[in-house]
Each structure stands twice: as structure tokens, then as C-alpha cells.
Design a protein around this motif. Sequence first.
Motif, PDB file in Angstrom:
ATOM      1  N   THR A   1     -15.513 -15.351 -22.944  1.00 50.05           N
ATOM      2  CA  THR A   1     -14.367 -15.078 -22.092  1.00 50.05           C
ATOM      3  C   THR A   1     -14.876 -14.586 -20.754  1.00 50.05           C
ATOM      4  OG1 THR A   1     -14.178 -12.766 -22.776  1.00 50.05           O
ATOM      5  CG2 THR A   1     -12.946 -14.377 -24.079  1.00 50.05           C
ATOM      6  N   ASP A   2     -14.011 -14.657 -19.747  1.00 52.85           N
ATOM      7  CA  ASP A   2     -14.364 -14.125 -18.445  1.00 52.85           C
ATOM      8  C   ASP A   2     -14.185 -12.621 -18.395  1.00 52.85           C
ATOM      9  OD1 ASP A   2     -15.025 -16.610 -17.439  1.00 52.85           O
ATOM     10  OD2 ASP A   2     -12.975 -17.018 -16.793  1.00 52.85           O
ATOM     11  N   SER A   3     -13.416 -12.078 -19.300  1.00 54.85           N
ATOM     12  CA  SER A   3     -13.129 -10.647 -19.311  1.00 54.85           C
ATOM     13  C   SER A   3     -13.891  -9.980 -20.449  1.00 54.85           C
ATOM     14  CB  SER A   3     -11.632 -10.426 -19.511  1.00 54.85           C
ATOM     15  OG  SER A   3     -11.357  -9.078 -19.771  1.00 54.85           O
TER      16      SER A   3
ATOM     17  N   ASN B   1     -21.090 -11.395 -26.462  1.00 56.56           N
ATOM     18  CA  ASN B   1     -20.206 -12.392 -27.078  1.00 56.56           C
ATOM     19  C   ASN B   1     -20.488 -12.541 -28.568  1.00 56.56           C
ATOM     20  OD1 ASN B   1     -18.873 -12.951 -24.693  1.00 56.56           O
ATOM     21  ND2 ASN B   1     -20.204 -14.656 -24.177  1.00 56.56           N
ATOM     22  N   THR B   2     -21.745 -12.445 -28.954  1.00 54.87           N
ATOM     23  CA  THR B   2     -22.085 -12.553 -30.374  1.00 54.87           C
ATOM     24  C   THR B   2     -21.589 -11.327 -31.122  1.00 54.87           C
ATOM     25  OG1 THR B   2     -24.064 -13.813 -29.763  1.00 54.87           O
ATOM     26  CG2 THR B   2     -23.968 -12.971 -32.015  1.00 54.87           C
ATOM     27  N   MET B   3     -21.790 -10.140 -30.543  1.00 52.48           N
ATOM     28  CA  MET B   3     -21.293  -8.924 -31.189  1.00 52.48           C
ATOM     29  C   MET B   3     -19.771  -8.966 -31.319  1.00 52.48           C
ATOM     30  SD  MET B   3     -23.646  -5.748 -29.894  1.00 52.48           S
ATOM     31  CE  MET B   3     -23.725  -6.103 -28.137  1.00 52.48           C
ATOM     32  N   ALA B   4     -19.101  -9.414 -30.271  1.00 56.57           N
ATOM     33  CA  ALA B   4     -17.639  -9.507 -30.317  1.00 56.57           C
ATOM     34  C   ALA B   4     -17.187 -10.498 -31.385  1.00 56.57           C
ATOM     35  CB  ALA B   4     -17.096  -9.907 -28.954  1.00 56.57           C
ATOM     36  N   ARG B   5     -17.898 -11.592 -31.503  1.00 53.12           N
ATOM     37  CA  ARG B   5     -17.556 -12.591 -32.526  1.00 53.12           C
ATOM     38  C   ARG B   5     -17.711 -12.005 -33.919  1.00 53.12           C
ATOM     39  NH1 ARG B   5     -14.241 -16.174 -34.164  1.00 53.12           N
ATOM     40  NH2 ARG B   5     -15.164 -17.946 -35.220  1.00 53.12           N
ATOM     41  N   PHE B   6     -18.762 -11.194 -34.136  1.00 52.78           N
ATOM     42  CA  PHE B   6     -18.895 -10.494 -35.418  1.00 52.78           C
ATOM     43  C   PHE B   6     -17.640  -9.667 -35.684  1.00 52.78           C
ATOM     44  CE2 PHE B   6     -23.831 -10.105 -35.925  1.00 52.78           C
ATOM     45  CZ  PHE B   6     -23.905 -11.441 -36.255  1.00 52.78           C
ATOM     46  N   GLY B   7     -17.187  -8.933 -34.670  1.00 50.60           N
ATOM     47  CA  GLY B   7     -15.975  -8.132 -34.826  1.00 50.60           C
ATOM     48  C   GLY B   7     -14.772  -8.980 -35.184  1.00 50.60           C
TER      49      GLY B   7
ATOM     50  N   GLU C   1     -14.964  -5.869 -25.794  1.00 48.45           N
ATOM     51  CA  GLU C   1     -15.103  -4.442 -26.084  1.00 48.45           C
ATOM     52  C   GLU C   1     -14.266  -4.024 -27.284  1.00 48.45           C
ATOM     53  OE1 GLU C   1     -14.274  -2.361 -22.450  1.00 48.45           O
ATOM     54  OE2 GLU C   1     -16.017  -3.233 -21.443  1.00 48.45           O
ATOM     55  N   SER C   2     -13.056  -4.548 -27.396  1.00 48.67           N
ATOM     56  CA  SER C   2     -12.207  -4.169 -28.525  1.00 48.67           C
ATOM     57  C   SER C   2     -12.765  -4.705 -29.847  1.00 48.67           C
ATOM     58  CB  SER C   2     -10.763  -4.645 -28.315  1.00 48.67           C
ATOM     59  OG  SER C   2     -10.691  -6.053 -28.340  1.00 48.67           O
ATOM     60  N   GLN C   3     -13.380  -5.866 -29.818  1.00 50.28           N
ATOM     61  CA  GLN C   3     -13.988  -6.420 -31.031  1.00 50.28           C
ATOM     62  C   GLN C   3     -15.286  -5.687 -31.375  1.00 50.28           C
ATOM     63  OE1 GLN C   3     -12.456  -8.439 -33.045  1.00 50.28           O
ATOM     64  NE2 GLN C   3     -10.764  -8.680 -31.614  1.00 50.28           N
ATOM     65  N   ILE C   4     -16.074  -5.381 -30.371  1.00 55.54           N
ATOM     66  CA  ILE C   4     -17.334  -4.668 -30.591  1.00 55.54           C
ATOM     67  C   ILE C   4     -17.063  -3.266 -31.139  1.00 55.54           C
ATOM     68  CG2 ILE C   4     -19.358  -3.679 -29.427  1.00 55.54           C
ATOM     69  CD1 ILE C   4     -19.257  -6.181 -27.564  1.00 55.54           C
ATOM     70  N   ALA C   5     -15.970  -2.649 -30.720  1.00 53.43           N
ATOM     71  CA  ALA C   5     -15.618  -1.306 -31.191  1.00 53.43           C
ATOM     72  C   ALA C   5     -15.372  -1.272 -32.697  1.00 53.43           C
ATOM     73  CB  ALA C   5     -14.397  -0.796 -30.437  1.00 53.43           C
ATOM     74  N   LYS C   6     -15.113  -2.414 -33.301  1.00 52.83           N
ATOM     75  CA  LYS C   6     -14.892  -2.489 -34.751  1.00 52.83           C
ATOM     76  C   LYS C   6     -16.180  -2.353 -35.557  1.00 52.83           C
ATOM     77  CE  LYS C   6     -10.888  -5.556 -34.317  1.00 52.83           C
ATOM     78  NZ  LYS C   6     -10.377  -6.903 -34.654  1.00 52.83           N
ATOM     79  N   LEU C   7     -17.333  -2.539 -34.914  1.00 50.00           N
ATOM     80  CA  LEU C   7     -18.610  -2.524 -35.627  1.00 50.00           C
ATOM     81  C   LEU C   7     -18.979  -1.108 -36.037  1.00 50.00           C
ATOM     82  CD1 LEU C   7     -20.627  -4.940 -33.296  1.00 50.00           C
ATOM     83  CD2 LEU C   7     -19.235  -5.523 -35.306  1.00 50.00           C
ATOM     84  N   GLU C   8     -19.475  -0.965 -37.260  1.00 52.16           N
ATOM     85  CA  GLU C   8     -19.961   0.318 -37.759  1.00 52.16           C
ATOM     86  C   GLU C   8     -21.116   0.771 -36.863  1.00 52.16           C
ATOM     87  OE1 GLU C   8     -22.721   2.801 -39.888  1.00 52.16           O
ATOM     88  OE2 GLU C   8     -23.086   0.651 -39.721  1.00 52.16           O
TER      89      GLU C   8
END
Length: 107
Positions: A7-9, A36-42, A14-21
Motif C-alpha cells: 500500500t502507499d500508506s 509489508n511482509t510483517m503486515a501480511r502476517f498480521g 501499522e495496524s496489522q503489525i500491531a497484532k504481532l506478539e
Amino acid sequence: MVGAGNTDSNVPNESQIAKLEARFHALLVSLVFHTNTMARFGELGIHTFNSLHTIADDRKELRTFCKDDLGLDKAQGTAHTLEQGKVTSAWETSQKRIDVDTRRSAC
């Protein structure tokens, strides 16, 4: 950019990455994962060492997961190859962390 969910933003990332333990996130940061990879994990619900390790039984399955679910295709060049290697490293490390945590719990 590398991987699926580009994404461009950074706000969705950040909201998806925040889900990671926290410990899992620290590993990904130490391996210099692309956001982007960390966010995709989320997005996929891969928030912990255990959830990452259940994704595949072997490296071949993991490569398929990387291509199909993370959008990391070695044919796309070095950046994708390197990011796929980081996923492999995290996947292998996750088993070691699970083993250590299991031994600690048994004591």
C-alpha cells in the motif's frame, strides 16, 4: 516494494503489525523484514512463533506459502529472494523457540 499487501500508506501496515506478539515481532525486526511482509502476517493471523511454524511442514511447503500467500516470488528478483530467505529463517527459528519454551514450561 516487496510482497503482497503493498500500500502507499503505512497506516494499514501499522495496524496489522500491531497484532504481532512482542517476541515474534522482535524476531522479524531483527531479521530486517519488510513492513509489508510483517503486515501480511498480521492480516493472515500469523501473530506468534507457533502460528508461523504451523504454516508448513518443510521448506518446499514454506516456499509455496511465500509465493501464494505473501507474494514473494524468487522469479521477481533479489529483493523477493532475500525476503523469502528471511521468512525461512524465522520459520526455522520459530521451532527452536517453541522447543525452548516447552522445556521451560516442563521445569
